[in-house]
Write a protein that holds these residues in place. Sequence first.
Motif, PDB file in Angstrom:
ATOM      1  N   ARG A  25       0.836  -1.212   0.000  1.00  0.00           N
ATOM      2  CA  ARG A  25       0.000   0.000   0.000  1.00  0.00           C
ATOM      3  C   ARG A  25       0.865   1.255   0.000  1.00  0.00           C
ATOM      4  O   ARG A  25       0.574   2.223  -0.724  1.00  0.00           O
ATOM      5  CB  ARG A  25      -0.943   0.009   1.206  1.00  0.00           C
ATOM      6  CG  ARG A  25      -2.131  -0.926   1.041  1.00  0.00           C
ATOM      7  CD  ARG A  25      -3.227  -0.694   2.063  1.00  0.00           C
ATOM      8  NE  ARG A  25      -2.792  -0.721   3.451  1.00  0.00           N
ATOM      9  CZ  ARG A  25      -2.605  -1.830   4.173  1.00  0.00           C
ATOM     10  NH1 ARG A  25      -2.791  -3.016   3.624  1.00  0.00           N
ATOM     11  NH2 ARG A  25      -2.232  -1.751   5.431  1.00  0.00           N
ATOM     12  N   ASN A  26       1.930   1.267   0.796  1.00  0.00           N
ATOM     13  CA  ASN A  26       2.802   2.444   0.853  1.00  0.00           C
ATOM     14  C   ASN A  26       3.537   2.673  -0.467  1.00  0.00           C
ATOM     15  O   ASN A  26       3.758   3.829  -0.860  1.00  0.00           O
ATOM     16  CB  ASN A  26       3.795   2.320   2.006  1.00  0.00           C
ATOM     17  CG  ASN A  26       3.165   2.634   3.338  1.00  0.00           C
ATOM     18  OD1 ASN A  26       2.075   3.200   3.401  1.00  0.00           O
ATOM     19  ND2 ASN A  26       3.831   2.244   4.405  1.00  0.00           N
ATOM     20  N   GLU A  27       3.897   1.599  -1.145  1.00  0.00           N
ATOM     21  CA  GLU A  27       4.542   1.764  -2.455  1.00  0.00           C
ATOM     22  C   GLU A  27       3.598   2.449  -3.429  1.00  0.00           C
ATOM     23  O   GLU A  27       4.041   3.247  -4.270  1.00  0.00           O
ATOM     24  CB  GLU A  27       4.995   0.398  -2.994  1.00  0.00           C
ATOM     25  CG  GLU A  27       6.196  -0.151  -2.252  1.00  0.00           C
ATOM     26  CD  GLU A  27       6.514  -1.606  -2.590  1.00  0.00           C
ATOM     27  OE1 GLU A  27       7.646  -2.017  -2.325  1.00  0.00           O
ATOM     28  OE2 GLU A  27       5.620  -2.326  -3.124  1.00  0.00           O
ATOM     29  N   GLY A  28       2.307   2.173  -3.319  1.00  0.00           N
ATOM     30  CA  GLY A  28       1.327   2.846  -4.157  1.00  0.00           C
ATOM     31  C   GLY A  28       1.067   4.284  -3.741  1.00  0.00           C
ATOM     32  O   GLY A  28       0.857   5.157  -4.588  1.00  0.00           O
ATOM     33  N   ARG A  29       1.102   4.524  -2.434  1.00  0.00           N
ATOM     34  CA  ARG A  29       0.824   5.868  -1.918  1.00  0.00           C
ATOM     35  C   ARG A  29       2.003   6.819  -2.094  1.00  0.00           C
ATOM     36  O   ARG A  29       1.821   8.030  -2.234  1.00  0.00           O
ATOM     37  CB  ARG A  29       0.485   5.795  -0.422  1.00  0.00           C
ATOM     38  CG  ARG A  29      -0.854   5.168  -0.123  1.00  0.00           C
ATOM     39  CD  ARG A  29      -1.115   5.085   1.365  1.00  0.00           C
ATOM     40  NE  ARG A  29      -1.090   6.402   1.985  1.00  0.00           N
ATOM     41  CZ  ARG A  29      -0.746   6.635   3.258  1.00  0.00           C
ATOM     42  NH1 ARG A  29      -0.384   5.641   4.046  1.00  0.00           N
ATOM     43  NH2 ARG A  29      -0.767   7.844   3.743  1.00  0.00           N
ATOM     44  N   PHE A  30       3.194   6.302  -2.026  1.00  0.00           N
ATOM     45  CA  PHE A  30       4.396   7.110  -2.059  1.00  0.00           C
ATOM     46  C   PHE A  30       5.291   6.659  -3.209  1.00  0.00           C
ATOM     47  O   PHE A  30       6.172   5.816  -3.021  1.00  0.00           O
ATOM     48  CB  PHE A  30       5.159   7.027  -0.726  1.00  0.00           C
ATOM     49  CG  PHE A  30       4.320   7.368   0.463  1.00  0.00           C
ATOM     50  CD1 PHE A  30       4.016   8.683   0.761  1.00  0.00           C
ATOM     51  CD2 PHE A  30       3.809   6.369   1.286  1.00  0.00           C
ATOM     52  CE1 PHE A  30       3.232   9.008   1.862  1.00  0.00           C
ATOM     53  CE2 PHE A  30       3.030   6.680   2.385  1.00  0.00           C
ATOM     54  CZ  PHE A  30       2.735   8.006   2.670  1.00  0.00           C
ATOM     55  N   PRO A  31       5.105   7.229  -4.392  1.00  0.00           N
ATOM     56  CA  PRO A  31       5.899   6.808  -5.552  1.00  0.00           C
ATOM     57  C   PRO A  31       7.388   7.109  -5.341  1.00  0.00           C
ATOM     58  O   PRO A  31       7.778   7.955  -4.533  1.00  0.00           O
ATOM     59  CB  PRO A  31       5.340   7.636  -6.703  1.00  0.00           C
ATOM     60  CG  PRO A  31       4.210   8.434  -6.168  1.00  0.00           C
ATOM     61  CD  PRO A  31       4.153   8.268  -4.697  1.00  0.00           C
ATOM     62  N   LYS A  32       8.198   6.408  -6.131  1.00  0.00           N
ATOM     63  CA  LYS A  32       9.649   6.598  -6.070  1.00  0.00           C
ATOM     64  C   LYS A  32      10.011   8.043  -6.387  1.00  0.00           C
ATOM     65  O   LYS A  32       9.363   8.700  -7.206  1.00  0.00           O
ATOM     66  CB  LYS A  32      10.354   5.699  -7.080  1.00  0.00           C
ATOM     67  CG  LYS A  32      10.258   4.236  -6.767  1.00  0.00           C
ATOM     68  CD  LYS A  32      10.991   3.453  -7.850  1.00  0.00           C
ATOM     69  CE  LYS A  32      10.847   1.973  -7.625  1.00  0.00           C
ATOM     70  NZ  LYS A  32      11.488   1.201  -8.690  1.00  0.00           N
ATOM     71  N   ALA A  33      11.079   8.512  -5.730  1.00  0.00           N
ATOM     72  CA  ALA A  33      11.592   9.853  -6.043  1.00  0.00           C
ATOM     73  C   ALA A  33      12.231   9.817  -7.432  1.00  0.00           C
ATOM     74  O   ALA A  33      12.785   8.814  -7.846  1.00  0.00           O
ATOM     75  CB  ALA A  33      12.622  10.266  -4.996  1.00  0.00           C
ATOM     76  N   ARG A  34      12.140  10.927  -8.097  1.00  0.00           N
ATOM     77  CA  ARG A  34      12.702  10.980  -9.469  1.00  0.00           C
ATOM     78  C   ARG A  34      14.052  11.579  -9.483  1.00  0.00           C
ATOM     79  O   ARG A  34      14.564  12.249  -8.796  1.00  0.00           O
ATOM     80  CB  ARG A  34      11.782  11.770 -10.362  1.00  0.00           C
ATOM     81  CG  ARG A  34      10.490  11.032 -10.491  1.00  0.00           C
ATOM     82  CD  ARG A  34       9.554  11.730 -11.386  1.00  0.00           C
ATOM     83  NE  ARG A  34       8.285  11.012 -11.249  1.00  0.00           N
ATOM     84  CZ  ARG A  34       7.337  11.064 -12.085  1.00  0.00           C
ATOM     85  NH1 ARG A  34       7.433  11.787 -13.131  1.00  0.00           N
ATOM     86  NH2 ARG A  34       6.234  10.396 -11.899  1.00  0.00           N
TER      87      ARG A  34
END
Length: 114
Positions: A105-114
């Motif tokens: 769920r957190n991976e979906g809520r907080f996308p990777k930094a670019r």
Amino acid sequence: MNDNEQQRPPTVPELQKRLAEFAAARDWGPYHTPKNLVAALSVEAAELQEIFQWLTPEQSAAVMDDPERAHRVHDEVADVLAYLLQLCTVLDVDPLEALAAKIVRNEGRFPKAR
């Protein structure tokens, strides 16, 4: 077991069983309600926090260099984990499944930094 063999660490279910047996042998079952276990977990987490309370960020990063503080950290981490595992047992929550689902769920809520 010889000196070269290491004993494997216990599994989460093994630890939960041991904690349940420990509590049962002392007739603590009536006290291990979800409410009481959450309160105890909170107290133990606060005791862990107390170790770091007035440390600078640099001091907190080096806390394990002090044998007395390191011992206290180990003890409080154990207490926090013990109460969390006991709570999971009482509520029939698989802590590893709960964590894995939360990470997804957190991976979906907080996308990777670019």
